[in-house]
Design a protein around this motif. Sequence first.
Motif, PDB file in Angstrom:
ATOM      1  N   ARG A  34       0.845  -1.190   0.000  1.00 51.19           N
ATOM      2  CA  ARG A  34       0.000   0.000   0.000  1.00 51.19           C
ATOM      3  C   ARG A  34       0.884   1.243   0.000  1.00 51.19           C
ATOM      4  N   VAL A  35       0.638   2.153  -0.938  1.00 49.89           N
ATOM      5  CA  VAL A  35       1.385   3.401  -1.033  1.00 49.89           C
ATOM      6  C   VAL A  35       0.386   4.557  -0.993  1.00 49.89           C
ATOM      7  N   THR A  36       0.609   5.524  -0.118  1.00 50.71           N
ATOM      8  CA  THR A  36      -0.256   6.699  -0.027  1.00 50.71           C
ATOM      9  C   THR A  36       0.600   7.964   0.014  1.00 50.71           C
ATOM     10  N   GLY A  37      -0.003   9.085  -0.376  1.00 45.61           N
ATOM     11  CA  GLY A  37       0.648  10.379  -0.272  1.00 45.61           C
ATOM     12  C   GLY A  37       1.557  10.753  -1.418  1.00 45.61           C
ATOM     13  N   LEU A  38       1.435  10.060  -2.549  1.00 43.35           N
ATOM     14  CA  LEU A  38       2.311  10.386  -3.679  1.00 43.35           C
ATOM     15  C   LEU A  38       2.125  11.823  -4.165  1.00 43.35           C
ATOM     16  N   GLU A  39       0.961  12.406  -3.877  1.00 43.73           N
ATOM     17  CA  GLU A  39       0.712  13.784  -4.305  1.00 43.73           C
ATOM     18  C   GLU A  39       1.632  14.783  -3.600  1.00 43.73           C
ATOM     19  N   HIS A  40       2.269  14.368  -2.518  1.00 42.84           N
ATOM     20  CA  HIS A  40       3.162  15.261  -1.780  1.00 42.84           C
ATOM     21  C   HIS A  40       4.575  15.297  -2.358  1.00 42.84           C
ATOM     22  N   VAL A  62      11.177   2.123  -0.437  1.00 37.71           N
ATOM     23  CA  VAL A  62      10.901   3.551  -0.639  1.00 37.71           C
ATOM     24  C   VAL A  62      11.105   3.905  -2.109  1.00 37.71           C
ATOM     25  N   GLY A  63      12.172   3.364  -2.712  1.00 40.73           N
ATOM     26  CA  GLY A  63      12.461   3.679  -4.110  1.00 40.73           C
ATOM     27  C   GLY A  63      11.370   3.243  -5.062  1.00 40.73           C
ATOM     28  N   VAL A  64      10.823   2.029  -4.857  1.00 38.51           N
ATOM     29  CA  VAL A  64       9.813   1.532  -5.795  1.00 38.51           C
ATOM     30  C   VAL A  64       8.446   2.162  -5.535  1.00 38.51           C
ATOM     31  N   ALA A  65       8.271   2.778  -4.369  1.00 38.37           N
ATOM     32  CA  ALA A  65       6.991   3.434  -4.077  1.00 38.37           C
ATOM     33  C   ALA A  65       6.832   4.742  -4.840  1.00 38.37           C
ATOM     34  N   MET A  66       7.946   5.286  -5.350  1.00 36.31           N
ATOM     35  CA  MET A  66       7.925   6.576  -6.032  1.00 36.31           C
ATOM     36  C   MET A  66       8.141   6.401  -7.529  1.00 36.31           C
ATOM     37  N   PRO A  67       7.496   7.213  -8.344  1.00 41.22           N
ATOM     38  CA  PRO A  67       7.726   7.112  -9.790  1.00 41.22           C
ATOM     39  C   PRO A  67       9.102   7.623 -10.199  1.00 41.22           C
ATOM     40  N   ILE A 150      11.632  18.806   3.162  1.00 48.26           N
ATOM     41  CA  ILE A 150      11.703  17.440   3.666  1.00 48.26           C
ATOM     42  C   ILE A 150      10.331  16.808   3.476  1.00 48.26           C
ATOM     43  N   ILE A 151      10.295  15.619   2.874  1.00 49.67           N
ATOM     44  CA  ILE A 151       9.058  14.859   2.738  1.00 49.67           C
ATOM     45  C   ILE A 151       9.097  13.734   3.782  1.00 49.67           C
ATOM     46  N   SER A 177       3.980   5.520   3.309  1.00 44.20           N
ATOM     47  CA  SER A 177       3.175   6.752   3.311  1.00 44.20           C
ATOM     48  C   SER A 177       4.093   7.963   3.243  1.00 44.20           C
ATOM     49  N   PHE A 178       3.735   8.904   2.375  1.00 45.02           N
ATOM     50  CA  PHE A 178       4.459  10.167   2.269  1.00 45.02           C
ATOM     51  C   PHE A 178       3.580  11.279   2.821  1.00 45.02           C
ATOM     52  N   GLY A 179       4.177  12.158   3.612  1.00 46.67           N
ATOM     53  CA  GLY A 179       3.421  13.244   4.222  1.00 46.67           C
ATOM     54  C   GLY A 179       3.629  14.572   3.524  1.00 46.67           C
ATOM     55  N   GLU A 180       2.975  15.594   4.039  1.00 49.95           N
ATOM     56  CA  GLU A 180       3.086  16.930   3.460  1.00 49.95           C
ATOM     57  C   GLU A 180       4.502  17.470   3.609  1.00 49.95           C
ATOM     58  N   PRO A 181       4.987  18.197   2.599  1.00 49.21           N
ATOM     59  CA  PRO A 181       6.356  18.726   2.665  1.00 49.21           C
ATOM     60  C   PRO A 181       6.548  19.667   3.850  1.00 49.21           C
ATOM     61  N   ILE A 182       7.720  19.617   4.431  1.00 46.05           N
ATOM     62  CA  ILE A 182       8.102  20.524   5.510  1.00 46.05           C
ATOM     63  C   ILE A 182       9.070  21.552   4.939  1.00 46.05           C
TER      64      ILE A 182
END
Length: 235
Positions: A34-40, A62-67, A150-151, A177-182
Amino acid sequence: MNKTPEPPRRWTWPHYRMVQWTLPVILRMLGGFRVTGLEHLPAQDGAVIASNHLSFLDPPTVGVAMPRRTYYFAKSELFKPIFGWIIRKCYAFPVERGAADTRALKNAIELLRGGELLTMFPEGTRSRDGQLGEFDLGAALAASRAGVPIIPCALTGTDVVMPIGSPFFHRGRVAVSFGEPIDTLQFGAKPGKEDLQRLTSLTEQAVRALKAEQQAFMAGARQGQDVMSGGKQDA
């Protein structure tokens, strides 16, 4: 030892892309991915991905979760003949642990300013009990010096699929899960130690919140599966 990262190019090494295609399939077959938060994630610009650390499986997960591709810090002891060449071509570059490695920091800043992603594990080592450890200042320092966000990133389940000490995969669900940028520039272009600590605390809190959401989802998924299977646990 050559501490220079693999040069950024318009293309990405095919074996890196191969892992991006195959590992998600393997993880889904083992129990779920499950991968969430790619919009961040930024579409093009640089950012530091700051994640908790549970398993040797974490960097590729982490690498494969991101395009997009991501670079990584890796402890210098790993850069031995053959294996060191392989991980370098997977965009890892060496850092000396337990010391102020200014060369590695300079390399990181150059990559980030050039628009690359850099994944870091601020706990510094894998958690042996699954609990989030104290973050060091490295991610905040690299991101602030480069002027990139920082993500926050949270991982759950990689320690089940590949436990510490095990060379084999086990069944289990994995969540990223990726969160909102800091914004690292909220304290200026060169924050002092106290401000770096504030950025680090914000990052740690964000990762902790993402972990709590993942654990709640995992618990709900297990409960739903138990109901569907008449109370039987996963084999």
